[in-house]
Write an enzyme that holds these catalytic residues in place. Structure first.
Site, mmCIF file in Angstrom:
data_model
loop_
_atom_site.group_PDB
_atom_site.id
_atom_site.type_symbol
_atom_site.label_atom_id
_atom_site.label_comp_id
_atom_site.label_asym_id
_atom_site.label_seq_id
_atom_site.Cartn_x
_atom_site.Cartn_y
_atom_site.Cartn_z
ATOM 1 C CE LYS A 38 39.911 41.780 33.450
ATOM 2 N NZ LYS A 38 40.122 40.540 32.660
ATOM 3 C CG ASP A 243 43.615 39.833 30.673
ATOM 4 O OD1 ASP A 243 42.690 40.605 30.363
ATOM 5 O OD2 ASP A 243 43.916 39.560 31.848
#
Length: 303
Positions: A38, A243
Site C-alpha cells: 500500500k 491505493d
C-alpha cells in the site's frame, strides 16, 4: 512534496476463474510478479499524478528487493529512504477472478522494520505532506503522523487494513481516507458512511473521505458533505484501486488543489487503475487522468 513511510511488496498475481472457497484448491495456468504494498502503491500513484514523492521503507536482501526498488524508482519516486533489511522482502499472494474481484494474503517481512525515525527531519516542513497507511507497524505510522503534525506538515492516513485509531491521532490528522469497514473501525461503531464521515470530521476537526467502490466516494469536512460518482469502466482487476485513489488524492492536494478537484481526479484515477492487471502497473499517469476527467461529473453537495 509527499513523504510516504510505508509498505513495499512483491505481488504474486494469480488469475483464476473463481476465487477459492475455504478448503478449496483452484488452478490457473500462470502467475505474474508485480510491485505492490500500500505504501509503495500510493507513492507511485502520487508520483505518476505529478507529485514529488520521497519513500521511506525496507526491502530484503533477496531477489525481490532490487526489483521492487527499481520499479518504484521508475515510477518517479525518490527511493533514497528505502533501506535493506535482514528480513525478506514482503510478499503478497493475490488471486484475481474473472470479475476483477480479489483475495489477498500478505507476509509483512521487511515492512516490520520501518519506523517513524526514518522520516528525514529536513522534509518535515510546512507545505509538505506525510501520507501513511496501516501495513507497517501501526504504532510507527501513528508516531510519524504525530511528528509531522508537530512540524506543520499536512497529515493523511489511509486506515487500511482497518484498525482502531486513538483519538489523539485522529486529532492530529488533516485527512482520513477509509472504505466503509475502515470508517466503522475509525469511528468505533457502525452507521451509514455519510453519518460516520460527518461525525468523525466534526469531532476531530479533519476531512474524512469514504470510498464506496462502484458508488464512488463521499467527503466530509465538518461543514459540507460532497459526493463523487465512479467513472464507468470495464474492470479487469480491482487490486490497488483504493491505493490509486489515495495517491492521486494526495498528489492533487499537495499541489494546491481544492478538495472538490482532488476528490474528482482521485475517482478518475481509481477507476482507470481497474482497467489493467496489477497495482502499480495499472496506475494511470497525469495526462491519462486529465484526458478522461471530462467523462465524470464534478462532486456535488449532499443534503
Amino acid at each position: 512534496m509527499i513523504i510516504v513511510p510505508g509498505s513495499i511488496n512483491a505481488d504474486l498475481l494469480f488469475p483464476v476463474r473463481e476465487l477459492p472457497a475455504p478448503g478449496e484448491t483452484v488452478l490457473c495456468p500462470s502467475y505474474t510478479m508485480a510491485p505492490g504494498g500500500k505504501g509503495a502503491n500510493q507513492a507511485a500513484a502520487a508520483a505518476k499524478a505529478g507529485a514529488r514523492v520521497h519513500f521511506v521503507g525496507h526491502v530484503g536482501k533477496d531477489a525481490y528487493g532490487p526489483v521492487v526498488r527499481g520499479l518504484l524508482a521508475e515510477a518517479g519516486v525518490d527511493v533514497a529512504g528505502l533501506i535493506d533489511s535482514d528480513r525478506p522482502t514482503a510478499i503478497a499472494v493475490i488471486g484475481v477472478d474473472q470479475k476483477g474481484e480479489n483475495q489477498i494474503i500478505v507476509a509483512s517481512g521487511a515492512n516490520l522494520d520501518t519506523h517513524a525515525g526514518q522520516v528525514p527531519q529536513a522534509l518535515l516542513v510546512p507545505g509538505n505532506t506525510l501520507l501513511c497507511q496501516n501495513e507497517i507497524r501501526t504504532e510507527e505510522s501513528f508516531a510519524a503522523l504525530k511528528l509531522a503534525h508537530e512540524h506543520g506538515v499536512r497529515t493523511i492516513l489511509n486506515l487500511a487494513p482497518a484498525a482502531p485509531v486513538p483519538n489523539d491521532v485522529l486529532d492530529r490528522l488533516d485527512l482520513l481516507v477509509v472504505n466503509e469497514l475502515e470508517a466503522q473501525a475509525a469511528a468505533g461503531g457502525q452507521g451509514a458512511p455519510d453519518e460516520l464521515a460527518t461525525g468523525l470530521a466534526r469531532r476531530h476537526g479533519l476531512t474524512v473521505v469514504v470510498t464506496l467502490g462502484a458508488k464512488g466516494a463521499i467527503a466530509a469536512d465538518g461543514e459540507r458533505l460532497l459526493q463523487v460518482q465512479a467513472l464507468p469502466v470495464d474492470p479487469v482487476d480491482t487490486t490497488g484501486a483504493g491505493d490509486a485513489f489515495t495517491g492521486v488524492l494526495a498528489a492533487y492536494l499537495d499541489r494546491g488543489a481544492g478538495l472538490d478537484l482532488a476528490l474528482h481526479r482521485a475517482a478518475v484515477g481509481a477507476a482507470l487503475a481497474c482497467e489493467r492487471l496489477g497495482a502499480q502497473s495499472a496506475q494511470p499517469g497525469l495526462a491519462e487522468i486529465e484526458a478522461r476527467a471530462a467523462a465524470l461529473p464534478m462532486p456535488g453537495k449532499v443534503g
